[in-house]
Every structure is written in C-alpha cells, then in structure tokens.
Motif scaffolding. Structure first.
Motif, mmCIF file in Angstrom:
data_model
loop_
_atom_site.group_PDB
_atom_site.id
_atom_site.type_symbol
_atom_site.label_atom_id
_atom_site.label_comp_id
_atom_site.label_asym_id
_atom_site.label_seq_id
_atom_site.Cartn_x
_atom_site.Cartn_y
_atom_site.Cartn_z
ATOM 1 N N ALA A 51 0.842 -1.196 0.000
ATOM 2 C CA ALA A 51 0.000 0.000 0.000
ATOM 3 C C ALA A 51 0.877 1.246 0.000
ATOM 4 O O ALA A 51 2.025 1.212 0.445
ATOM 5 N N CYS A 52 0.338 2.344 -0.510
ATOM 6 C CA CYS A 52 1.066 3.608 -0.473
ATOM 7 C C CYS A 52 0.075 4.764 -0.379
ATOM 8 O O CYS A 52 -1.106 4.619 -0.722
ATOM 9 N N VAL A 53 0.557 5.902 0.104
ATOM 10 C CA VAL A 53 -0.266 7.098 0.268
ATOM 11 C C VAL A 53 0.126 8.126 -0.789
ATOM 12 O O VAL A 53 1.322 8.397 -0.981
ATOM 13 N N VAL A 54 -0.870 8.680 -1.474
ATOM 14 C CA VAL A 54 -0.643 9.711 -2.490
ATOM 15 C C VAL A 54 -1.475 10.939 -2.114
ATOM 16 O O VAL A 54 -2.701 10.909 -2.227
ATOM 17 N N LEU A 89 -4.093 11.738 -13.089
ATOM 18 C CA LEU A 89 -3.341 10.857 -12.199
ATOM 19 C C LEU A 89 -4.186 9.670 -11.764
ATOM 20 O O LEU A 89 -3.706 8.534 -11.740
ATOM 21 N N ILE A 90 -5.437 9.913 -11.422
ATOM 22 C CA ILE A 90 -6.304 8.816 -10.973
ATOM 23 C C ILE A 90 -6.453 7.774 -12.080
ATOM 24 O O ILE A 90 -6.430 6.563 -11.823
ATOM 25 N N TYR A 101 4.352 8.257 -11.583
ATOM 26 C CA TYR A 101 4.970 9.368 -10.866
ATOM 27 C C TYR A 101 3.938 10.466 -10.641
ATOM 28 O O TYR A 101 3.051 10.685 -11.471
ATOM 29 N N TYR A 102 4.064 11.163 -9.517
ATOM 30 C CA TYR A 102 3.104 12.214 -9.197
ATOM 31 C C TYR A 102 3.815 13.356 -8.462
ATOM 32 O O TYR A 102 4.870 13.164 -7.851
ATOM 33 N N ALA A 115 6.964 14.994 -10.200
ATOM 34 C CA ALA A 115 7.473 13.616 -10.208
ATOM 35 C C ALA A 115 8.323 13.305 -8.982
ATOM 36 O O ALA A 115 9.305 12.564 -9.068
ATOM 37 N N ALA A 116 7.943 13.838 -7.833
ATOM 38 C CA ALA A 116 8.698 13.594 -6.596
ATOM 39 C C ALA A 116 8.217 12.354 -5.857
ATOM 40 O O ALA A 116 8.868 11.909 -4.916
ATOM 41 N N GLY A 117 7.080 11.812 -6.260
ATOM 42 C CA GLY A 117 6.554 10.594 -5.656
ATOM 43 C C GLY A 117 6.317 9.546 -6.723
ATOM 44 O O GLY A 117 6.163 9.866 -7.911
ATOM 45 N N CYS A 118 6.295 8.283 -6.320
ATOM 46 C CA CYS A 118 6.127 7.193 -7.287
ATOM 47 C C CYS A 118 5.327 6.054 -6.674
ATOM 48 O O CYS A 118 5.576 5.658 -5.531
ATOM 49 N N VAL A 119 4.366 5.548 -7.439
ATOM 50 C CA VAL A 119 3.622 4.348 -7.064
ATOM 51 C C VAL A 119 4.126 3.209 -7.939
ATOM 52 O O VAL A 119 4.058 3.273 -9.174
#
Length: 211
Positions: A51-54, A89-90, A101-102, A115-119
């Motif tokens: 799981a991850c948080v965005v 993004l969704i 990336y988000y 693009a500092a976060g990645c799922v």
C-alpha cells in the motif's frame, strides 16, 4: 487512541474489498485539520508494503499563477488546484503495469515538486488523500466514480479551528495572523468540505468508524 482504532477498522475494510484486485484506489477525504493525512499514513502502515499514500496537495497551482489571478489569499480552495491533472493521475493509478509518478507539495518551500513521488506496480492499494476528493461540485464530483472506495473523516468545527490555528502558529505566525489565516481561508474551505461532500463508503467520526 481513537485514530488508531479508526485506522485499524478502515484498513480491515479496505483489505477485504481489495482482495483479488491488481490495483485498488481509495479516496480518503476530510476538511483541513481533520487528520486525514495522519489517518491515511496509519492505514497504509497497517496494510503494509503493498500500500502507499498519495496526497492530492501536489496539484496546488504555483504561487505565480495564483498571484496572476488574484487567488493567492484563497490558496487551498478548490479553484486553486489543477483538477484536470488530478483526474489524469487517478486514471494512471488504475494501471498497475508501470510506475506512476506524481507531484508532491513541499510545505517548507510552498511549491509542488514534479514527479517527486512514485507508485510502483507491486503496490496494490493506493490511498489517495485530500480535502476535495468527494466534493459535490462540477468536475470534482466525478472523482468518486473514478476510485474503488471512499473514506470520509468528520471532525467538529471547534476542534478544526483549534488545530488550524496551531498549525499556522507552528509555521511561525503570531496569534493574530494565525487567526486571520484560519478565519479567512481555512475555515471556509473546511465548511465547504463538511457541507458539500458526497457520502463516502466509510465515515469516521472523531477517528472512529461510524456504524
């Protein structure tokens, strides 16, 4: 303690519904100061590495754009976000075949970093958190149909006001400035979220699952 209980209850419900899914996107919404970011992190910790948080905060419009429109004093209101970017993004989050990336909002710098976060593909459950994910307004209301499950965190307005004041004072503002920021922007945004959000699949009241 109540938030821990609510996180456990929500995590169990999410895990049950996500069974057998390659990707399961959950919207966690609530007014500013409600603790939704803390709740999302707590749920994610219970769900584990898959799981991850965005946060949706990465879609804040840049201050230069806000200044050009005269919107800077209302930063954080619905019209100060890149809604189209969030929708895109969704859609991308629904595809688990490649990294997604988000942007991430840097509070210290008061700007979003692209693009500092990645799922990653192996992260099956995505906890998307933000104020307006269930907002019942044109454009925003469509988001609920784009996710697999929704959670709403409800907190009384007096508690919200106290938390928001403390947040601004934590950023170095004096009591008068913190009160002005809270009354002029945060509380109107909070009231909008409380009164104009669609019904969620799960609702937590003061951190505990409502029955």
């Amino acid at each position: 303690m109540s938030l821990e209980l609510g996180a456990r209850q929500a995590a169990e419900a999410i895990a049950a519904r996500a069974q057998g899914r390659a990707r399961f996107v959950v919207a966690i919404a609530g007014p500013p100061g409600s603790g939704k970011s803390t709740l999302a992190e707590a749920i994610g910790a219970r769900l584990g590495a898959n799981a991850c948080v965005v946060p949706m905060d990465g879609f804040h419009l840049d201050n230069a754009l806000l200044d050009a429109q005269g919107w800077r004093p209302r930063k954080g209101a619905p019209h100060t976000f890149d809604l189209a970017g969030l929708r895109d993004l969704i859609v991308r989050l629904g595809n688990p075949r490649a990294p997604v990336y988000y942007p991430v909002f840097d509070r210290a710098a008061d700007l979003s970093r692209a693009a500092a976060g990645c799922v990653m593909p192996e992260q099956k459950i995505v906890l998307l958190e933000g104020n307006y994910l269930l907002l019942d307004q044109p454009g925003w209301r469509d988001l609920k149909q784009m996710v697999d499950m929704s959670v709403f965190l409800r907190v009384d307005m007096v508690t919200l006001q106290q938390r928001l004041m403390a947040r601004w004072e934590g950023f170095g503002l004096g009591p008068a400035q913190a009160e002005a920021k809270t009354a002029g922007n945060d509380l109107p945004n909070a009231q909008l979220v409380v009164t104009a959000s669609q019904k969620a699949d799960l609702e937590l009241v003061d951190g505990i699952l409502a029955r």
